[in-house]
Design a protein around this motif. Sequence first.
Motif, PDB file in Angstrom:
ATOM      1  N   ARG A 661      45.420  28.373  33.049  1.00  0.00           N
ATOM      2  CA  ARG A 661      46.465  29.325  32.695  1.00  0.00           C
ATOM      3  C   ARG A 661      46.895  29.176  31.234  1.00  0.00           C
ATOM      4  O   ARG A 661      47.333  30.138  30.600  1.00  0.00           O
ATOM      5  N   VAL A 662      46.722  27.966  30.700  1.00  0.00           N
ATOM      6  CA  VAL A 662      47.130  27.713  29.323  1.00  0.00           C
ATOM      7  C   VAL A 662      46.033  28.091  28.335  1.00  0.00           C
ATOM      8  O   VAL A 662      46.268  28.791  27.341  1.00  0.00           O
ATOM      9  N   VAL A 663      44.812  27.624  28.586  1.00  0.00           N
ATOM     10  CA  VAL A 663      43.736  27.791  27.595  1.00  0.00           C
ATOM     11  C   VAL A 663      42.802  28.956  27.912  1.00  0.00           C
ATOM     12  O   VAL A 663      42.009  29.364  27.055  1.00  0.00           O
ATOM     13  N   GLY A 664      42.836  29.452  29.139  1.00  0.00           N
ATOM     14  CA  GLY A 664      41.939  30.529  29.526  1.00  0.00           C
ATOM     15  C   GLY A 664      40.694  30.018  30.229  1.00  0.00           C
ATOM     16  O   GLY A 664      40.250  28.882  29.989  1.00  0.00           O
ATOM     17  N   ALA A 665      40.138  30.848  31.099  1.00  0.00           N
ATOM     18  CA  ALA A 665      39.001  30.435  31.924  1.00  0.00           C
ATOM     19  C   ALA A 665      37.764  30.135  31.093  1.00  0.00           C
ATOM     20  O   ALA A 665      37.063  29.143  31.319  1.00  0.00           O
ATOM     21  N   LYS A 666      37.479  30.969  30.081  1.00  0.00           N
ATOM     22  CA  LYS A 666      36.266  30.771  29.286  1.00  0.00           C
ATOM     23  C   LYS A 666      36.328  29.474  28.490  1.00  0.00           C
ATOM     24  O   LYS A 666      35.356  28.724  28.416  1.00  0.00           O
ATOM     25  N   ALA A 667      37.478  29.218  27.909  1.00  0.00           N
ATOM     26  CA  ALA A 667      37.609  27.988  27.121  1.00  0.00           C
ATOM     27  C   ALA A 667      37.493  26.760  28.005  1.00  0.00           C
ATOM     28  O   ALA A 667      36.829  25.772  27.643  1.00  0.00           O
ATOM     29  N   LEU A 668      38.111  26.818  29.173  1.00  0.00           N
ATOM     30  CA  LEU A 668      38.042  25.668  30.076  1.00  0.00           C
ATOM     31  C   LEU A 668      36.614  25.446  30.558  1.00  0.00           C
ATOM     32  O   LEU A 668      36.164  24.294  30.666  1.00  0.00           O
ATOM     33  N   LYS A 669      35.889  26.519  30.818  1.00  0.00           N
ATOM     34  CA  LYS A 669      34.500  26.374  31.238  1.00  0.00           C
ATOM     35  C   LYS A 669      33.668  25.722  30.132  1.00  0.00           C
ATOM     36  O   LYS A 669      32.834  24.838  30.391  1.00  0.00           O
ATOM     37  N   THR A 670      33.905  26.122  28.891  1.00  0.00           N
ATOM     38  CA  THR A 670      33.155  25.558  27.767  1.00  0.00           C
ATOM     39  C   THR A 670      33.449  24.076  27.591  1.00  0.00           C
ATOM     40  O   THR A 670      32.530  23.251  27.454  1.00  0.00           O
ATOM     41  N   VAL A 671      34.723  23.730  27.609  1.00  0.00           N
ATOM     42  CA  VAL A 671      35.110  22.334  27.412  1.00  0.00           C
ATOM     43  C   VAL A 671      34.626  21.473  28.567  1.00  0.00           C
ATOM     44  O   VAL A 671      34.070  20.380  28.372  1.00  0.00           O
ATOM     45  N   SER A 672      34.833  21.945  29.791  1.00  0.00           N
ATOM     46  CA  SER A 672      34.417  21.159  30.955  1.00  0.00           C
ATOM     47  C   SER A 672      32.897  21.044  31.020  1.00  0.00           C
ATOM     48  O   SER A 672      32.356  20.038  31.499  1.00  0.00           O
ATOM     49  N   GLY A 673      32.184  22.063  30.511  1.00  0.00           N
ATOM     50  CA  GLY A 673      30.725  21.992  30.477  1.00  0.00           C
ATOM     51  C   GLY A 673      30.241  20.911  29.533  1.00  0.00           C
ATOM     52  O   GLY A 673      29.297  20.167  29.844  1.00  0.00           O
ATOM     53  N   ALA A 674      30.898  20.795  28.383  1.00  0.00           N
ATOM     54  CA  ALA A 674      30.536  19.736  27.439  1.00  0.00           C
ATOM     55  C   ALA A 674      30.840  18.368  28.037  1.00  0.00           C
ATOM     56  O   ALA A 674      30.047  17.423  27.907  1.00  0.00           O
ATOM     57  N   ALA A 675      31.998  18.257  28.701  1.00  0.00           N
ATOM     58  CA  ALA A 675      32.366  16.983  29.335  1.00  0.00           C
ATOM     59  C   ALA A 675      31.400  16.636  30.462  1.00  0.00           C
ATOM     60  O   ALA A 675      31.075  15.464  30.676  1.00  0.00           O
ATOM     61  N   ASN A 676      30.927  17.657  31.151  1.00  0.00           N
ATOM     62  CA  ASN A 676      29.967  17.414  32.232  1.00  0.00           C
ATOM     63  C   ASN A 676      28.704  16.767  31.709  1.00  0.00           C
ATOM     64  O   ASN A 676      28.162  15.823  32.313  1.00  0.00           O
ATOM     65  N   LYS A 677      28.227  17.242  30.567  1.00  0.00           N
ATOM     66  CA  LYS A 677      27.000  16.685  29.999  1.00  0.00           C
ATOM     67  C   LYS A 677      27.183  15.253  29.503  1.00  0.00           C
ATOM     68  O   LYS A 677      26.272  14.435  29.569  1.00  0.00           O
ATOM     69  N   VAL A 678      28.392  14.939  29.014  1.00  0.00           N
ATOM     70  CA  VAL A 678      28.632  13.615  28.445  1.00  0.00           C
ATOM     71  C   VAL A 678      29.110  12.623  29.498  1.00  0.00           C
ATOM     72  O   VAL A 678      28.618  11.484  29.582  1.00  0.00           O
ATOM     73  N   PHE A 679      30.072  13.049  30.310  1.00  0.00           N
ATOM     74  CA  PHE A 679      30.720  12.126  31.236  1.00  0.00           C
ATOM     75  C   PHE A 679      30.365  12.359  32.706  1.00  0.00           C
ATOM     76  O   PHE A 679      30.722  11.550  33.557  1.00  0.00           O
ATOM     77  N   GLY A 680      29.681  13.466  33.001  1.00  0.00           N
ATOM     78  CA  GLY A 680      29.341  13.749  34.389  1.00  0.00           C
ATOM     79  C   GLY A 680      30.490  14.278  35.204  1.00  0.00           C
ATOM     80  O   GLY A 680      30.443  14.271  36.441  1.00  0.00           O
ATOM     81  N   THR A 681      31.550  14.743  34.546  1.00  0.00           N
ATOM     82  CA  THR A 681      32.696  15.310  35.258  1.00  0.00           C
ATOM     83  C   THR A 681      32.380  16.740  35.692  1.00  0.00           C
ATOM     84  O   THR A 681      31.464  17.370  35.172  1.00  0.00           O
ATOM     85  N   PRO A 682      33.158  17.296  36.639  1.00  0.00           N
ATOM     86  CA  PRO A 682      32.842  18.641  37.141  1.00  0.00           C
ATOM     87  C   PRO A 682      32.989  19.712  36.067  1.00  0.00           C
ATOM     88  O   PRO A 682      33.856  19.619  35.197  1.00  0.00           O
ATOM     89  N   GLN A 683      32.140  20.716  36.138  1.00  0.00           N
ATOM     90  CA  GLN A 683      32.271  21.868  35.241  1.00  0.00           C
ATOM     91  C   GLN A 683      33.102  22.934  35.917  1.00  0.00           C
ATOM     92  O   GLN A 683      32.884  23.265  37.078  1.00  0.00           O
ATOM     93  N   TRP A 684      34.055  23.467  35.194  1.00  0.00           N
ATOM     94  CA  TRP A 684      34.919  24.524  35.717  1.00  0.00           C
ATOM     95  C   TRP A 684      34.163  25.843  35.735  1.00  0.00           C
ATOM     96  O   TRP A 684      33.319  26.111  34.880  1.00  0.00           O
ATOM     97  N   SER A 685      34.454  26.660  36.718  1.00  0.00           N
ATOM     98  CA  SER A 685      33.789  27.952  36.863  1.00  0.00           C
ATOM     99  C   SER A 685      34.829  29.054  36.824  1.00  0.00           C
ATOM    100  O   SER A 685      35.983  28.858  37.215  1.00  0.00           O
ATOM    101  N   THR A 686      34.417  30.222  36.355  1.00  0.00           N
ATOM    102  CA  THR A 686      35.324  31.366  36.354  1.00  0.00           C
ATOM    103  C   THR A 686      35.681  31.798  37.771  1.00  0.00           C
ATOM    104  O   THR A 686      36.666  32.502  37.964  1.00  0.00           O
ATOM    105  N   ALA A 687      34.877  31.367  38.747  1.00  0.00           N
ATOM    106  CA  ALA A 687      35.169  31.697  40.142  1.00  0.00           C
ATOM    107  C   ALA A 687      35.761  30.507  40.895  1.00  0.00           C
ATOM    108  O   ALA A 687      35.789  30.498  42.128  1.00  0.00           O
ATOM    109  N   MET A 688      36.223  29.506  40.142  1.00  0.00           N
ATOM    110  CA  MET A 688      36.751  28.301  40.774  1.00  0.00           C
ATOM    111  C   MET A 688      37.938  28.649  41.672  1.00  0.00           C
ATOM    112  O   MET A 688      38.837  29.387  41.263  1.00  0.00           O
ATOM    113  N   PRO A 689      37.948  28.129  42.878  1.00  0.00           N
ATOM    114  CA  PRO A 689      39.052  28.450  43.793  1.00  0.00           C
ATOM    115  C   PRO A 689      40.341  27.730  43.418  1.00  0.00           C
ATOM    116  O   PRO A 689      40.319  26.696  42.746  1.00  0.00           O
ATOM    117  N   ARG A 690      41.429  28.297  43.865  1.00  0.00           N
ATOM    118  CA  ARG A 690      42.707  27.607  43.763  1.00  0.00           C
ATOM    119  C   ARG A 690      42.834  26.660  44.958  1.00  0.00           C
ATOM    120  O   ARG A 690      42.141  26.828  45.968  1.00  0.00           O
TER     121      ARG A 690
END
Length: 931
Positions: A661-690
């Motif tokens: 809600r703060v940064v927007g879905a696209k930005a969160l997907k981009t950041v989480s995608g980079a973190a996924n590659k480095v740290f193996g954390t989950p990648q956020w999706s634009t269809a991510m459930p609440r």
Amino acid sequence: MRSVDYAALTRNLSAVVPPARIHTDPLRRLSLGTDASFYRLTPEIVVIAESEAEVSGVVATCRSAGAPVTFRAAGTSLSGQAVTDSVLIVLGEGFVSFAYDEAEQIVRLGPAMVGGEANRRLLPFKRKIGPDPASIATAKIGGIAANNASGMCCGVGQNSYHTLAALRVMLADGAVLDTSSPAIIATFRATHKPLLDGLAALAADIRADAALTARIQEKYRRKNTMGYAINALVDFSDPIEMLAHLMIGSEGTLGFLARVDYRTVPDYADKASAFVVFEDLENACRAVTALKNTPAEAVELLDRAALESVKTKKGMPVNVDALGPAASALLIEARAPDAADLRARISAVVAAIDSASTLTGVAFSHDPQVTARYWDIRKGIFPAVGGKRPAGTTVIIEDVAFPVERLAEAAMDLRALMDAHGYREAIVFGHALEGNLHFVFAQGFDTPEEVKRYGGFMEAVAELVVGKYDGSLKAEHGAGRNMAPFVEREWGKAATDVMRRVKNLLDPENLFNPGVVLNDDAEIHLKNLKSMPAVTPLIDGCIECGFCEPQCPSKGLTLSPRQRIAASREMRRLRCDDPNAPELAAMERDYLYAGDTTCAACSLCSTVCPLEIDVGRYTRSLRADRRGFVAKAVAGAAARHFAAVTGVARAGLAVGAAVERVVGAKALKTVSGAANKVFGTPQWSTAMPRPKRTSSAPAPGEGAPVLFFESCASRTMGPAAGDGSDPLVTVAARVFARAGYKLIAPDQTDDLCCGQSFDTKGFPDAANAKARELAQRLGSHEPIPVVFDASPCAARMKAFSDEKFQPFDLVEFLHAKIAPRLTFAKLSDPIAVHATCTLRKAGLAPALMELAGLCADHVIAPPGVTCCGFAGDKGFYTPELNDHALRALAEALPETCREGYSSNRTCEIGLSSHSGRRYRSILHLLDEASR
């Protein structure tokens, strides 16, 4: 060819093809270099080419370096024609193309188009391509044409050679000829006059030799893929047509087929099949001779050993154990444009067979399900024999053709020859109407004595087929390396010299696939034999046919099931023979990601494997073997405190939603995608459930009680942002009530789980403990149906059912119990459906389609989308697998389709994200359409 600097060549190729599609590591070279033959050559470089321009650049670069080039489509070939120790060009999806000219009834196909998919697209026009190899569901057009593969029904008249309308071919010098383009032909005539004059001179030499002309014409009246199609030099007067038809069956040694245009043939809807059993092989073959002049479409022969190999397959119409030791069968098919014509054709077939010579009479079935089972039995023979071979041996299928009028005598001679060389377990089957017999046997190559036995047997086969019957040593599988030393034995020196002149004219530098079709090494068929070491009974039966590959979501991303098995075998061989080999360490390291991490373990491969080999199960076993004490302890603790695990998951979704809600879905997907590659954390999706909000239990109702269990994913994950859908249990209560059922939801379910997530991660003990706990808790109610909202959970829990616990898949229960009690008002807009892997394995995919068809006029199941690749939580942690599996989804759906339905919450997340449509449970569709 001179000595090649492959390191320098790799660098030069990087200027032509993106480096990500150039593979020089041991794992990819070995796995991508594997085909269905019993030969093993490991390429130095594998290039995945996506365009004609890339192929042209690779060929030019390799020509400059003196590096031979081999082309690969699906790799289902059986004679060693698609393996190399130099540069392998594998055709990518850029070569998948389809265009149909309905007026001309010509289909234009890219070489990477799968034959079965081409026929699926032609189905609305009631047409098909002529060739129909048993591997058509996997084999690609480039390979089908390059091998002149035929099959069970096409015979000679409908093979690639005789149904070729035009083709686009790249020659070794880089020139491209498109025989459908007058302008390109005119230019080619000017630039390649010496080549065309050479072909014309060759044709003139043949015509001047009446004996040779007659020899060529006679040889090609029956199935024959030995050597080049030099009948093109007799059948055509225009060198352009000669060149085009020489490419058919040339096995990639004369040019690269960039497009193949076929004149399509009728695909008759009216068809019937008969499974006729005879007392012995000789009587069955005599019946074939009688059938040759009838309108039978296909006649397949199965000897006693062949019947034994498939006796347990579903649909076998006879008790094989009750048959005599020499009993044999014919599978006969008749086809016609209408029912009356079909009856006439069947009558002619029945009249040609002496029913007294049969054990079963001649009875045709018109039931599509029955006849489909007959043909599934026939198609399963080769793999079934391969799966039953002794561990460590390979399975060999030879492919010969005899004059049909001498088929009975020849078949008996062949059977006696196999027995004399110690191949008593071998089977004989084949396309008998064309005199085309296959024989299959297990062969070990681990000792010089076994190799010598095989060599002696092949000499004897050549003498029998050619010396006694003047038949074909290869009828439809291609000469490859397997029969290259025998081409001159079959054809004689004059015809073979013509073939050598053809190769020298078109490929003077021997750049394309050297050693295939023609080879001066008299023992090449006994070299580079594939090692098949035993690894585990889970995969040892695999014959590396590749039938599994179209089902695999990681095929093309990393490895396919066949490639995982090939790599596992090679690693086992290296561990035994050379445990310090540097390539072993590299393969083991790379396999962790390519073989394990990106394996969805969905087991869809087993649904198309004739031996039901389950590479998903094999992968899960590898994961379990790697789990140490600490990992098992953590998994056990998570299983015991599962409510806390789901709580953490909900909290994570809540935090992610707040950040979004703060940064927007696209930005969160981009950041989480980079973190996924480095740290193996989950990648956020634009269809991510609440996070799932607590839903109230359904109000008590009337009717038969049904227990409704929501999976842990459904209990944790609510709708995506902006989706105001009601909770699933609320929707279920409404739909069930309309059908007269009272839905009951179990209390305090956060601690309950079927164990699926533990099982896929390699913790079977924790998984089974959770499943037993769930079965016991749900079975504590009175014995009533328990409906699971998620198909994977239902499938897993069926293994734990008893008289108190009766689990049902949601789709299964809706189809059998709910839908028949509802009245539907069909939706006008098109809808999409996705059958999960579990539904497909359980045979419930048709039920999902039928449910959707009750609710909407236009239902779309996108072709080519099998497993979605979400695989539990891999869509979060290994998102590239989900991305790859659903790469074609959005394009396959029309703009007017805005809703999709499935039966597993996590699958629906990935489907929504990659399609741009909302995917929900099939329950929502029934709720809307039955109001």
